[in-house]
Write a protein that holds these residues in place. Sequence first.
Motif, mmCIF file in Angstrom:
data_model
loop_
_atom_site.group_PDB
_atom_site.id
_atom_site.type_symbol
_atom_site.label_atom_id
_atom_site.label_comp_id
_atom_site.label_asym_id
_atom_site.label_seq_id
_atom_site.Cartn_x
_atom_site.Cartn_y
_atom_site.Cartn_z
ATOM 1 N N SER A 1 -2.743 6.390 -1.628
ATOM 2 C CA SER A 1 -2.708 6.736 -3.045
ATOM 3 C C SER A 1 -2.817 5.527 -3.965
ATOM 4 O O SER A 1 -3.296 5.657 -5.082
ATOM 5 C CB SER A 1 -1.442 7.518 -3.378
ATOM 6 O OG SER A 1 -0.306 6.775 -3.049
ATOM 7 N N ASN A 2 -2.382 4.334 -3.515
ATOM 8 C CA ASN A 2 -2.452 3.187 -4.412
ATOM 9 C C ASN A 2 -2.359 1.890 -3.624
ATOM 10 O O ASN A 2 -1.783 1.851 -2.539
ATOM 11 C CB ASN A 2 -1.326 3.234 -5.435
ATOM 12 C CG ASN A 2 -1.712 2.614 -6.749
ATOM 13 O OD1 ASN A 2 -2.682 1.865 -6.828
ATOM 14 N ND2 ASN A 2 -0.967 2.918 -7.787
ATOM 15 N N ILE B 1 0.854 -1.178 0.000
ATOM 16 C CA ILE B 1 0.000 0.000 0.000
ATOM 17 C C ILE B 1 0.893 1.232 0.000
ATOM 18 O O ILE B 1 1.862 1.308 0.762
ATOM 19 C CB ILE B 1 -0.921 0.026 1.234
ATOM 20 C CG1 ILE B 1 -1.730 -1.265 1.309
ATOM 21 C CG2 ILE B 1 -1.835 1.225 1.200
ATOM 22 C CD1 ILE B 1 -2.482 -1.424 2.610
ATOM 23 N N GLU B 2 0.544 2.205 -0.835
ATOM 24 C CA GLU B 2 1.302 3.448 -0.923
ATOM 25 C C GLU B 2 0.532 4.553 -0.212
ATOM 26 O O GLU B 2 -0.623 4.818 -0.520
ATOM 27 C CB GLU B 2 1.517 3.816 -2.389
ATOM 28 C CG GLU B 2 2.388 5.020 -2.575
ATOM 29 C CD GLU B 2 2.633 5.316 -4.036
ATOM 30 O OE1 GLU B 2 3.549 6.092 -4.312
ATOM 31 O OE2 GLU B 2 1.918 4.780 -4.907
ATOM 32 N N GLU C 1 -5.054 -5.774 7.573
ATOM 33 C CA GLU C 1 -5.281 -7.204 7.353
ATOM 34 C C GLU C 1 -6.754 -7.551 7.533
ATOM 35 O O GLU C 1 -7.299 -8.377 6.794
ATOM 36 C CB GLU C 1 -4.417 -8.028 8.302
ATOM 37 C CG GLU C 1 -2.946 -7.967 7.972
ATOM 38 C CD GLU C 1 -2.080 -8.676 9.001
ATOM 39 O OE1 GLU C 1 -2.565 -8.924 10.138
ATOM 40 O OE2 GLU C 1 -0.935 -8.977 8.665
ATOM 41 N N ASP C 2 -7.409 -6.926 8.494
ATOM 42 C CA ASP C 2 -8.835 -7.163 8.713
ATOM 43 C C ASP C 2 -9.656 -6.687 7.516
ATOM 44 O O ASP C 2 -10.607 -7.358 7.096
ATOM 45 C CB ASP C 2 -9.294 -6.452 9.991
ATOM 46 C CG ASP C 2 -10.742 -6.735 10.314
ATOM 47 O OD1 ASP C 2 -11.122 -7.923 10.329
ATOM 48 O OD2 ASP C 2 -11.502 -5.760 10.529
ATOM 49 N N ILE C 3 -9.300 -5.532 6.953
ATOM 50 C CA ILE C 3 -10.012 -5.024 5.769
ATOM 51 C C ILE C 3 -9.853 -6.002 4.616
ATOM 52 O O ILE C 3 -10.824 -6.326 3.919
ATOM 53 C CB ILE C 3 -9.485 -3.617 5.397
ATOM 54 C CG1 ILE C 3 -9.923 -2.611 6.458
ATOM 55 C CG2 ILE C 3 -9.963 -3.205 4.015
ATOM 56 C CD1 ILE C 3 -9.283 -1.245 6.311
ATOM 57 N N PHE C 4 -8.633 -6.502 4.413
ATOM 58 C CA PHE C 4 -8.396 -7.464 3.335
ATOM 59 C C PHE C 4 -9.181 -8.749 3.562
ATOM 60 O O PHE C 4 -9.839 -9.253 2.651
ATOM 61 C CB PHE C 4 -6.905 -7.789 3.229
ATOM 62 C CG PHE C 4 -6.090 -6.730 2.541
ATOM 63 C CD1 PHE C 4 -6.581 -5.469 2.270
ATOM 64 C CD2 PHE C 4 -4.791 -7.005 2.157
ATOM 65 C CE1 PHE C 4 -5.826 -4.508 1.635
ATOM 66 C CE2 PHE C 4 -4.020 -6.053 1.513
ATOM 67 C CZ PHE C 4 -4.543 -4.807 1.257
ATOM 68 N N LEU D 1 -9.628 1.354 2.349
ATOM 69 C CA LEU D 1 -8.429 1.829 3.047
ATOM 70 C C LEU D 1 -8.436 3.347 3.189
ATOM 71 O O LEU D 1 -7.986 3.883 4.203
ATOM 72 C CB LEU D 1 -7.171 1.363 2.316
ATOM 73 C CG LEU D 1 -6.858 -0.123 2.433
ATOM 74 C CD1 LEU D 1 -5.767 -0.519 1.452
ATOM 75 C CD2 LEU D 1 -6.454 -0.475 3.850
ATOM 76 N N ARG D 2 -8.950 4.045 2.189
ATOM 77 C CA ARG D 2 -9.021 5.509 2.274
ATOM 78 C C ARG D 2 -9.966 5.947 3.384
ATOM 79 O O ARG D 2 -9.721 6.944 4.063
ATOM 80 C CB ARG D 2 -9.469 6.097 0.940
ATOM 81 C CG ARG D 2 -8.367 6.112 -0.079
ATOM 82 C CD ARG D 2 -8.801 6.711 -1.385
ATOM 83 N NE ARG D 2 -7.678 6.769 -2.304
ATOM 84 C CZ ARG D 2 -7.795 6.866 -3.609
ATOM 85 N NH1 ARG D 2 -8.992 6.925 -4.170
ATOM 86 N NH2 ARG D 2 -6.727 6.912 -4.369
ATOM 87 N N VAL D 3 -11.047 5.205 3.583
ATOM 88 C CA VAL D 3 -11.978 5.531 4.663
ATOM 89 C C VAL D 3 -11.328 5.245 6.015
ATOM 90 O O VAL D 3 -11.438 6.046 6.951
ATOM 91 C CB VAL D 3 -13.300 4.737 4.501
ATOM 92 C CG1 VAL D 3 -14.167 4.845 5.731
ATOM 93 C CG2 VAL D 3 -14.044 5.206 3.272
#
Length: 175
Positions: free
Chosen positions: A165-166, A105-106, A124-127, A155-157
Motif C-alpha cells: 500500500s505504501n 514498506i506497508e 533489497e535487490d529491487i531497491f 514492489l506491487r509486481v
Amino acid sequence: MSDETEASVAGAEEDAALADEAKGRSKKKLALLIAIPLLVVGGGVGAWQAHLLPFGKGGEKAAAHGGAGAKEAPGARILLSVPSATANLDNGAGRTVYVKMTASIEFEGAESEASLKDRLPEVEDIFQTYLHESRPQDLHGSGFYRLREALLRRLRVAFAPVNVSNVYITELLTQ
C-alpha cells in the motif's frame, strides 16, 4: 359599535401575537428535533472511528491493538523496515556518486511479518537495481516522488497477491 370594533381589533391583535409565538415555538421544536438526532448519530460515528465501541469492526480493532497476545489478522497492515541500501548512481561523467536510502514498506493482506521478512533480500535487490539505474539528476525535485512511485510499482509486481500500500522513504542521502 365602537366598543365592538375596539374589542375585535384587540382580539385580532392577541390572535396575531399568539400565532407569532406559536410559530416561534414550532421553529424551536423543529430545530431541537433535528439537532438531537444529529448529535447522537455524530457521537456514535465519532466513537466508532475512535474504536471505542465494543461491537462492529471498530471494536475488533480496539481489541486487537489492546490485547498483548493478539494475532495479526490476514487483512491487517504490516510495516516492514528495510535496511539501508547503498548504491552508486549512473553518472556518466566518470565521477562516482553514491546514494544511501532507508525505507519502510506497508503491506496489506499478508499472513505474517515473518513471511515478509523471508523476502527481504528480494526487496533489497529491487531497491539496489532501481537506484543503480538512476542518475543523480533523477533524485532532485519531483524525482523523489518518481523514485517512490517506481519502487511502489515494482514492489506491487513482486508481491502480487499481497497488496503493497505504501513506501515510506525515511532517509535518502547522496554523495
